[in-house]
Scaffold this active site. Sequence first.
Site, mmCIF file in Angstrom:
data_model
loop_
_atom_site.group_PDB
_atom_site.id
_atom_site.type_symbol
_atom_site.label_atom_id
_atom_site.label_comp_id
_atom_site.label_asym_id
_atom_site.label_seq_id
_atom_site.Cartn_x
_atom_site.Cartn_y
_atom_site.Cartn_z
ATOM 1 N N LYS A 195 2.256 -3.566 6.822
ATOM 2 C CA LYS A 195 2.582 -3.630 5.379
ATOM 3 C C LYS A 195 4.091 -3.480 5.190
ATOM 4 O O LYS A 195 4.707 -4.183 4.377
ATOM 5 C CB LYS A 195 1.847 -2.517 4.622
ATOM 6 C CG LYS A 195 0.356 -2.737 4.482
ATOM 7 C CD LYS A 195 0.038 -3.899 3.537
ATOM 8 C CE LYS A 195 -1.444 -4.152 3.431
ATOM 9 N NZ LYS A 195 -1.769 -5.448 2.795
ATOM 10 N N SER A 228 0.837 -1.199 0.000
ATOM 11 C CA SER A 228 0.000 0.000 0.000
ATOM 12 C C SER A 228 0.867 1.243 0.000
ATOM 13 O O SER A 228 1.991 1.237 0.543
ATOM 14 C CB SER A 228 -0.853 -0.021 1.271
ATOM 15 O OG SER A 228 -1.408 1.243 1.524
ATOM 16 N N TYR A 251 -1.464 -0.645 11.070
ATOM 17 C CA TYR A 251 -1.766 -1.234 9.756
ATOM 18 C C TYR A 251 -0.607 -0.970 8.792
ATOM 19 O O TYR A 251 -0.081 -1.882 8.143
ATOM 20 C CB TYR A 251 -3.076 -0.644 9.206
ATOM 21 C CG TYR A 251 -3.217 -0.765 7.718
ATOM 22 C CD1 TYR A 251 -3.497 -2.001 7.131
ATOM 23 C CD2 TYR A 251 -3.056 0.339 6.870
ATOM 24 C CE1 TYR A 251 -3.606 -2.123 5.751
ATOM 25 C CE2 TYR A 251 -3.165 0.235 5.510
ATOM 26 C CZ TYR A 251 -3.440 -0.999 4.947
ATOM 27 O OH TYR A 251 -3.533 -1.116 3.585
HETATM 28 C C1 UD1 Z 1 -6.731 5.283 3.707
HETATM 29 C C2 UD1 Z 1 -5.643 4.787 4.624
HETATM 30 C C3 UD1 Z 1 -4.612 4.046 3.811
HETATM 31 C C4 UD1 Z 1 -5.260 2.923 3.026
HETATM 32 C C5 UD1 Z 1 -6.321 3.557 2.124
HETATM 33 C C6 UD1 Z 1 -7.056 2.532 1.273
HETATM 34 C C7 UD1 Z 1 -5.556 6.458 6.427
HETATM 35 C C8 UD1 Z 1 -4.739 7.514 7.100
HETATM 36 N N1 UD1 Z 1 -5.031 5.899 5.327
HETATM 37 O O1 UD1 Z 1 -6.145 6.222 2.842
HETATM 38 O O2 UD1 Z 1 -3.640 3.516 4.669
HETATM 39 O O3 UD1 Z 1 -4.295 2.248 2.261
HETATM 40 O O4 UD1 Z 1 -7.269 4.235 2.937
HETATM 41 O O5 UD1 Z 1 -7.891 1.727 2.022
HETATM 42 O O6 UD1 Z 1 -6.645 6.142 6.857
HETATM 43 N N2 UD1 Z 1 -12.323 11.874 3.573
HETATM 44 C C9 UD1 Z 1 -13.278 12.800 3.916
HETATM 45 N N3 UD1 Z 1 -14.413 12.357 4.537
HETATM 46 C C10 UD1 Z 1 -14.624 11.035 4.835
HETATM 47 C C11 UD1 Z 1 -13.630 10.090 4.477
HETATM 48 C C12 UD1 Z 1 -12.479 10.545 3.842
HETATM 49 O O7 UD1 Z 1 -13.133 13.998 3.683
HETATM 50 O O8 UD1 Z 1 -15.670 10.711 5.415
HETATM 51 C C13 UD1 Z 1 -11.112 12.340 2.881
HETATM 52 C C14 UD1 Z 1 -9.821 12.066 3.626
HETATM 53 O O9 UD1 Z 1 -9.537 13.094 4.527
HETATM 54 C C15 UD1 Z 1 -8.832 11.962 2.444
HETATM 55 C C16 UD1 Z 1 -9.674 11.389 1.309
HETATM 56 O O10 UD1 Z 1 -11.028 11.624 1.676
HETATM 57 O O11 UD1 Z 1 -8.408 13.255 2.059
HETATM 58 C C17 UD1 Z 1 -9.480 9.899 1.125
HETATM 59 O O12 UD1 Z 1 -9.693 9.231 2.366
HETATM 60 P P1 UD1 Z 1 -9.725 7.621 2.439
HETATM 61 O O13 UD1 Z 1 -10.646 7.082 1.420
HETATM 62 O O14 UD1 Z 1 -10.014 7.279 3.877
HETATM 63 O O15 UD1 Z 1 -8.273 7.184 2.021
HETATM 64 P P2 UD1 Z 1 -6.836 7.600 2.606
HETATM 65 O O16 UD1 Z 1 -6.967 8.319 3.889
HETATM 66 O O17 UD1 Z 1 -6.067 8.260 1.518
#
Ligand code: UD1
Length: 345
Positions: free
Chosen positions: A164, A136, A160
């Site tokens: 990895k 990842s 997590y």
């Molecule tokens: C997350 C994990 C990462 C994992 C990846 C795929 C973390 C810190 N990282 O990445 O290790 O490999 O998922 O499963 O959790 N967001 C919102 N509102 C929400 C949810 C997300 O604004 O309700 C935003 C987040 O702040 C981010 C983006 O959407 O900017 C993507 O979030 P997310 O889908 O959770 O992925 P990652 O955080 O990039």
Amino acid sequence: MSESNPAGATGRANILLTGGAGYLGSHTYVALWQAGFQPVILDDFSNSDPATLKRLQQITGTPTRCERGSVADTGLVAELIKLQRIQAVMHFAGFKAVGESVAQPLKYYRNNLGGMLSLLQAMGDSACQTLVFSSSATVYGDPSQLPITEDCPRSHTSPYGHTKLICEDMIAAVQQASGAWRTAVLRYFNPVGAHPSGLIGEAPLGTPNNLLPLVAQVAAGLRPALKVYGQDFATPDGTGVRDYIHVQDLAQGHVAALAALLRGQASFTVNLGTGRGHSVLEVVRAFELASGRPVPWQFAPRRSGDVASCYADPGLAEHLLGWRAERTLAQMCADTWRWQAGLLT
Ligand code: UD1
């Protein structure tokens, strides 16, 4: 096995998919089948739905081959490799909820490291030492440069992510110990989307953590509004930027990685991303267009551990594998919506 097909009877190379009934595993199952391989699933269904097996059968038009069991059962894995004449393994089995890993770290170390240890042991004891591993972009921690290349320093911000990173190191160590190993470490960016049939997709148990499943549930009216975590990141619109990649592209990346190993390519580690970042608000707008539904949202404080931007340099994967992600954000949203809408009926 759901079908007692003797190895080789199909004329296809048998590929073991640990966690093959899960989100990435199931899409890769289809891609492998379409590329002429015979995938064989090993899954304990702790975080996947047995109904996926029937759906895979519908898509491929052939009975799904699956063994129910845990990758932590070294004897079972070794027996499967032998009896099914497995030629390569793709290791998807593992827990992946970052927040849960912070709350229950030992569960993650036990499951993710125990599974990897068991698998490497079983493979090392057999004649099958070709492995494709689900890593990842989380191994880059807070990235030191953008776009991220494979030689960027690794770090971790959660148990997590730590698992990895250690799994990558375990693979490197067995490889150093024996030249018989052929391994591909695939560092995924943000997998989203679903199979265009609408039959398989991401089905998180309980409340999803990731953006796309949450956006889809808001569009479906299952949640009142999306919380957009953070509005003052150093990005064009102030919201977090990520490299979303269609799960179908990712599945094809696995097939390309496997094909490279089987034709003698030396072991490698590559990013699987599109190279393009999209902000949270861009995703919301694209999803509204794809679904024809409003996605109400409101700003909320930053989520702990979130970085401003994260996107890949996918050049090495293209160079080594001849693979490149092709699907657009609009397709990712359309396919996610088709899958979500199917869950409602
Ligand atoms: C997350 C994990 C990462 C994992 C990846 C795929 C973390 C810190 N990282 O990445 O290790 O490999 O998922 O499963 O959790 N967001 C919102 N509102 C929400 C949810 C997300 O604004 O309700 C935003 C987040 O702040 C981010 C983006 O959407 O900017 C993507 O979030 P997310 O889908 O959770 O992925 P990652 O955080 O990039």
